[in-house]
Design a protein around this motif. Structure first.
Motif, PDB file in Angstrom:
ATOM      1  N   CYS A 130      -2.042 -13.543  13.370  1.00  0.00           N
ATOM      2  CA  CYS A 130      -2.349 -12.311  12.643  1.00  0.00           C
ATOM      3  C   CYS A 130      -3.412 -11.495  13.386  1.00  0.00           C
ATOM      4  O   CYS A 130      -4.372 -12.049  13.930  1.00  0.00           O
ATOM      5  CB  CYS A 130      -2.856 -12.688  11.250  1.00  0.00           C
ATOM      6  N   ILE A 131      -3.249 -10.175  13.413  1.00  0.00           N
ATOM      7  CA  ILE A 131      -4.282  -9.282  13.951  1.00  0.00           C
ATOM      8  C   ILE A 131      -5.161  -8.847  12.781  1.00  0.00           C
ATOM      9  O   ILE A 131      -4.675  -8.282  11.802  1.00  0.00           O
ATOM     10  CB  ILE A 131      -3.678  -8.060  14.653  1.00  0.00           C
ATOM     11  N   ILE A 132      -6.451  -9.132  12.887  1.00  0.00           N
ATOM     12  CA  ILE A 132      -7.384  -8.926  11.786  1.00  0.00           C
ATOM     13  C   ILE A 132      -8.325  -7.777  12.099  1.00  0.00           C
ATOM     14  O   ILE A 132      -8.932  -7.734  13.174  1.00  0.00           O
ATOM     15  CB  ILE A 132      -8.198 -10.207  11.527  1.00  0.00           C
ATOM     16  N   ILE A 133      -8.450  -6.859  11.150  1.00  0.00           N
ATOM     17  CA  ILE A 133      -9.440  -5.795  11.233  1.00  0.00           C
ATOM     18  C   ILE A 133     -10.444  -6.024  10.119  1.00  0.00           C
ATOM     19  O   ILE A 133     -10.066  -6.177   8.954  1.00  0.00           O
ATOM     20  CB  ILE A 133      -8.803  -4.392  11.100  1.00  0.00           C
ATOM     21  N   GLY A 134     -11.717  -6.094  10.456  1.00  0.00           N
ATOM     22  CA  GLY A 134     -12.762  -6.299   9.465  1.00  0.00           C
ATOM     23  C   GLY A 134     -13.751  -5.150   9.499  1.00  0.00           C
ATOM     24  O   GLY A 134     -14.150  -4.706  10.570  1.00  0.00           O
ATOM     25  N   ILE A 182       1.167  -2.633   7.102  1.00  0.00           N
ATOM     26  CA  ILE A 182      -0.185  -3.191   7.115  1.00  0.00           C
ATOM     27  C   ILE A 182      -0.559  -3.672   5.714  1.00  0.00           C
ATOM     28  O   ILE A 182      -0.214  -3.028   4.722  1.00  0.00           O
ATOM     29  CB  ILE A 182      -1.198  -2.126   7.591  1.00  0.00           C
ATOM     30  N   VAL A 183      -1.284  -4.782   5.644  1.00  0.00           N
ATOM     31  CA  VAL A 183      -1.851  -5.238   4.383  1.00  0.00           C
ATOM     32  C   VAL A 183      -3.337  -4.866   4.376  1.00  0.00           C
ATOM     33  O   VAL A 183      -4.101  -5.320   5.236  1.00  0.00           O
ATOM     34  CB  VAL A 183      -1.697  -6.761   4.197  1.00  0.00           C
ATOM     35  N   PHE A 184      -3.720  -4.012   3.441  1.00  0.00           N
ATOM     36  CA  PHE A 184      -5.125  -3.632   3.274  1.00  0.00           C
ATOM     37  C   PHE A 184      -5.711  -4.405   2.094  1.00  0.00           C
ATOM     38  O   PHE A 184      -5.075  -4.517   1.045  1.00  0.00           O
ATOM     39  CB  PHE A 184      -5.257  -2.134   2.996  1.00  0.00           C
ATOM     40  N   VAL A 185      -6.921  -4.912   2.285  1.00  0.00           N
ATOM     41  CA  VAL A 185      -7.655  -5.553   1.201  1.00  0.00           C
ATOM     42  C   VAL A 185      -9.004  -4.859   1.088  1.00  0.00           C
ATOM     43  O   VAL A 185      -9.793  -4.867   2.042  1.00  0.00           O
ATOM     44  CB  VAL A 185      -7.849  -7.061   1.453  1.00  0.00           C
ATOM     45  N   VAL A 186      -9.248  -4.217  -0.051  1.00  0.00           N
ATOM     46  CA  VAL A 186     -10.533  -3.557  -0.298  1.00  0.00           C
ATOM     47  C   VAL A 186     -11.361  -4.468  -1.200  1.00  0.00           C
ATOM     48  O   VAL A 186     -10.997  -4.713  -2.356  1.00  0.00           O
ATOM     49  CB  VAL A 186     -10.343  -2.178  -0.951  1.00  0.00           C
ATOM     50  N   ASP A 219      13.035  -8.094  20.847  1.00  0.00           N
ATOM     51  CA  ASP A 219      14.218  -7.693  20.067  1.00  0.00           C
ATOM     52  C   ASP A 219      14.526  -8.735  18.992  1.00  0.00           C
ATOM     53  O   ASP A 219      14.619  -9.946  19.270  1.00  0.00           O
ATOM     54  CB  ASP A 219      15.427  -7.534  20.987  1.00  0.00           C
ATOM     55  N   GLY A 220      14.678  -8.243  17.762  1.00  0.00           N
ATOM     56  CA  GLY A 220      14.999  -9.131  16.654  1.00  0.00           C
ATOM     57  C   GLY A 220      13.821  -9.877  16.083  1.00  0.00           C
ATOM     58  O   GLY A 220      13.960 -10.630  15.115  1.00  0.00           O
ATOM     59  N   GLN A 221      12.650  -9.684  16.662  1.00  0.00           N
ATOM     60  CA  GLN A 221      11.448 -10.387  16.217  1.00  0.00           C
ATOM     61  C   GLN A 221      10.616  -9.473  15.329  1.00  0.00           C
ATOM     62  O   GLN A 221      10.427  -8.294  15.630  1.00  0.00           O
ATOM     63  CB  GLN A 221      10.633 -10.818  17.441  1.00  0.00           C
ATOM     64  N   LYS A 222      10.110 -10.009  14.228  1.00  0.00           N
ATOM     65  CA  LYS A 222       9.234  -9.216  13.375  1.00  0.00           C
ATOM     66  C   LYS A 222       7.869  -9.048  14.038  1.00  0.00           C
ATOM     67  O   LYS A 222       7.366  -9.987  14.672  1.00  0.00           O
ATOM     68  CB  LYS A 222       9.061  -9.894  12.011  1.00  0.00           C
ATOM     69  N   PRO A 223       7.254  -7.872  13.915  1.00  0.00           N
ATOM     70  CA  PRO A 223       5.914  -7.690  14.490  1.00  0.00           C
ATOM     71  C   PRO A 223       4.907  -8.632  13.840  1.00  0.00           C
ATOM     72  O   PRO A 223       5.096  -9.111  12.719  1.00  0.00           O
ATOM     73  CB  PRO A 223       5.595  -6.226  14.165  1.00  0.00           C
ATOM     74  N   LYS A 224       3.827  -8.878  14.542  1.00  0.00           N
ATOM     75  CA  LYS A 224       2.756  -9.711  14.003  1.00  0.00           C
ATOM     76  C   LYS A 224       2.155  -9.069  12.758  1.00  0.00           C
ATOM     77  O   LYS A 224       2.145  -7.842  12.621  1.00  0.00           O
ATOM     78  CB  LYS A 224       1.654  -9.901  15.052  1.00  0.00           C
ATOM     79  N   GLN A 225       1.638  -9.915  11.869  1.00  0.00           N
ATOM     80  CA  GLN A 225       0.918  -9.406  10.712  1.00  0.00           C
ATOM     81  C   GLN A 225      -0.300  -8.593  11.166  1.00  0.00           C
ATOM     82  O   GLN A 225      -0.960  -8.943  12.140  1.00  0.00           O
ATOM     83  CB  GLN A 225       0.385 -10.557   9.854  1.00  0.00           C
ATOM     84  N   VAL A 226      -0.577  -7.532  10.444  1.00  0.00           N
ATOM     85  CA  VAL A 226      -1.826  -6.774  10.624  1.00  0.00           C
ATOM     86  C   VAL A 226      -2.495  -6.679   9.265  1.00  0.00           C
ATOM     87  O   VAL A 226      -1.902  -6.182   8.303  1.00  0.00           O
ATOM     88  CB  VAL A 226      -1.565  -5.372  11.203  1.00  0.00           C
ATOM     89  N   VAL A 227      -3.723  -7.185   9.188  1.00  0.00           N
ATOM     90  CA  VAL A 227      -4.467  -7.210   7.931  1.00  0.00           C
ATOM     91  C   VAL A 227      -5.797  -6.519   8.140  1.00  0.00           C
ATOM     92  O   VAL A 227      -6.536  -6.848   9.078  1.00  0.00           O
ATOM     93  CB  VAL A 227      -4.693  -8.656   7.447  1.00  0.00           C
ATOM     94  N   CYS A 228      -6.099  -5.561   7.276  1.00  0.00           N
ATOM     95  CA  CYS A 228      -7.348  -4.806   7.352  1.00  0.00           C
ATOM     96  C   CYS A 228      -8.162  -5.104   6.098  1.00  0.00           C
ATOM     97  O   CYS A 228      -7.763  -4.738   4.987  1.00  0.00           O
ATOM     98  CB  CYS A 228      -7.055  -3.316   7.470  1.00  0.00           C
TER      99      CYS A 228
END
Length: 579
Positions: free
Chosen positions: A387-391, A474-478, A441-450
């Protein structure tokens, strides 16, 4: 005489030939045609809602890809808004180019529309800032801008485009196209200094390797991992150095950060600077007699705040290989390792175990209102290994740095060296685009969570419209505590009667209570969830990650205890002056 092309075409073809893939910006007079031309040559153009967010995204994509991202802005105020991202990328050492439209050449000094000394304004935030005097020299200016951003210590550049260049025709054979700038050349350290550094590390009783985001940017993960594992050295990643070696590696001492820094007698810095983030390398956070081995691409950094016992000038990968070759040449029979049963490892492991126990208990707490630790304890169930994490935020980011693990380099983005707030959504957009670009091709992108605090989200929440428009899952968590650091309870707000009461009685950190930020997402067509209890948060996160896997964005607005804080720290996170 050749076909006619416009200045816009010359510019974007030059960018394309230099390996530029992404352009972020806001169009208007005089740059609309530049954005259209960029798309025509295959550069992905992402139209944002604010130049600051666009510039943050361009800097982040430069870090992730290793080739500068471009931020396209209009003249005057548009350029000024983008200075925030330009400064942020420069301080973080990320490759980025801002291209600003400007007043026509024949209207200079006449009070033209949005006339502003843009080249001069950008000079203090960049390595290179220029205004081409003719369309014919644009290819050379672009090549030099790219070269400046990726050679030596990476950084930023600004190119000023007069409005009369945009649509002006020129003959294609009237200018010379530039050759693509090659990767930065390898740089090796002085062999005698390499030998000295190796001897210092060999003799150290309490060695420590500190891995910074420079190591991540330079793609040095393989050689650093081999070096650390070969010699069984404790290592400590900085926030964006996380993942160069995986966080759950047995040699990682992040859970004993203060103990490691305070007691090490020899620290090897790989892509990290002894600035405020590492407390300047000085007591009380460091041993007064610590020996510092610096591996650095910019020699002016040597001895900054603390004298270097060994200053190794060169690319991280190349210099670490030099050190490894030196050890192999001098220890042919038995390779040197730091003993696993040393007093140093005993001290570190005891602290790691103590902190791990405390954090696990805090994460397991199901009390309502929830704490930061409860939120992360639930969130971690849904984070994938890559997962790519943004904090972003204060406690939200600081606690998340320790609780959200990284297993891959360049998979964490946060406030960085400049401590910049407002970067989160722009960074998330860049990360999602990057994830899509590297998916096979055919692969889902990596998760991105902010994951952001409510104050941090407020800087650029309107960019959720950009997220939806470009279909970025993108999944955002506030993490919402109704304030900056902490907020005021609803009972306090209910006691106020007039706006004057708010201006004189509400503490400056307070924000509106129980704000429904998830409705911003639903307003644009995304999925929004509101959570107060742990089971509500668990369900909201499950739905959000399911949505993401199907290509949809979500935002979870989770209410926490207004007084929730980090666990007790041995030191304040920010070293303050004693004067």
């Amino acid at each position: 005489m050749g076909e006619d092309v416009t200045g816009s075409q010359v510019l974007v073809e030059s960018l394309k030939s230099q390996g530029v893939e992404f352009m972020f910006g806001i169009v208007g007079i005089p740059v609309i045609e530049i954005a259209v031309a960029a798309q025509s040559v295959g550069i992905k153009y992402i139209g944002m809602r604010n130049e600051q967010a666009a510039s943050y995204a361009a800097g982040a994509i430069g870090y992730l890809t290793g080739r500068p991202g471009v931020c396209l802005v209009v003249s005057g105020p548009g350029l000024i808004h983008a200075l925030a991202g330009l400064a942020n990328a420069q301080e973080n050492c990320w490759p980025m180019i801002v291209i600003g439209g400007s007043s026509d050449q024949d209207q200079e000094q006449m009070g033209a529309f949005q006339e502003f000394p843009q080249v001069e304004a950008c000079r203090m935030y960049t390595k290179f800032s220029a205004r081409p005097q003719s369309i014919a020299v644009i290819p050379q200016i672009v090549e030099k801008a790219v070269r400046s951003t990726i050679y030596g210590r990476p950084g930023t550049a600004y190119i000023d485009i007069p409005g009369n260049f945009v649509n002006a025709p020129v003959k294609r054979n009237s200018y010379r196209e530039s050759i693509r700038c090659p990767p930065p050349p390898a740089t090796l350290a002085d062999p005698a200094t390499v030998a000295k550094a190796c001897q210092l590390l060999l003799k150290a009783k309490r060695p420590l390797v500190v891995i910074g985001k420079g190591a991540a940017y330079s793609r040095a993960e393989r050689v650093i991992t081999e070096f650390v594992e070969t010699h069984a050295l404790p290592f400590l990643p900085t926030p964006m150095g996380k993942g160069v070696i995986r966080d759950d590696h047995p040699l990682c001492v992040s859970a004993a950060r203060s103990k490691a820094l305070q007691n090490t007698d020899c620290v090897l810095l790989l892509g990290a600077r002894l600035n405020w983030q590492l407390h300047f390398g000085r007591p009380p956070r460091f041993n007064a007699n610590v020996k510092v081995i610096q591996v650095e691409i910019q020699p002016e950094e040597f001895g900054n705040n603390v004298p270097a016992a060994a200053a190794l000038h060169g690319n991280i990968s190349d210099v670490v290989r030099q050190m490894q070759r030196h050890y192999f040449s001098t220890h042919r029979s038995v390779m040197w390792k730091h003993p696993s049963d040393s007093d140093w490892w005993g001290l570190l492991k005891e602290k790691i175990s103590q902190n791990d126990r405390a954090v696990k208990a805090m994460c397991a707490d199901q009390t309502v209102p929830m704490s930061y630790y409860t939120v992360y304890g639930i969130l971690n169930k849904y984070l994938s290994n890559d997962c790519i994490i943004i904090g972003e935020g204060a406690n939200t980011m600081d606690i998340g740095r320790t609780l959200m693990k990284n297993s891959h380099p360049r998979h964490r983005l946060d406030a960085g060296t400049f401590g910049t707030m407002g970067v989160g959504v722009g960074f998330a957009i860049a990360a999602a685009l990057y994830a899509q670009s590297i998916a096979k091709d055919g692969q889902k992108p990596k998760q991105v969570v902010c994951v952001q605090g409510d104050s941090a989200f407020g800087f650029s929440g309107m960019e959720l419209e950009t997220v939806i428009r470009y279909r970025l899952p993108i999944v955002f968590v506030v993490v919402n505590n109704c304030g900056i650091y902490s907020g005021g309870p609803k009972e306090f707000w209910d006691s106020l009667e007039t706006s004057d009461d708010v201006a004189t009685n509400a503490l400056p950190m307070f924000l509106s209570p129980n704000s429904r930020y998830e409705q911003v997402m639903t307003a644009f067509g995304g999925n929004g969830y509101f959570a107060v209890k742990p089971d509500e948060l668990d369900k909201a996160l499950k739905n959000s990650f399911d949505n993401s896997s199907r290509g949809y964005a979500s935002l979870v607005n989770v209410m926490i205890d207004l007084t929730s804080e980090r666990k007790q720290q041995d030191f304040m996170w920010l070293t303050r002056s004693k004067l």
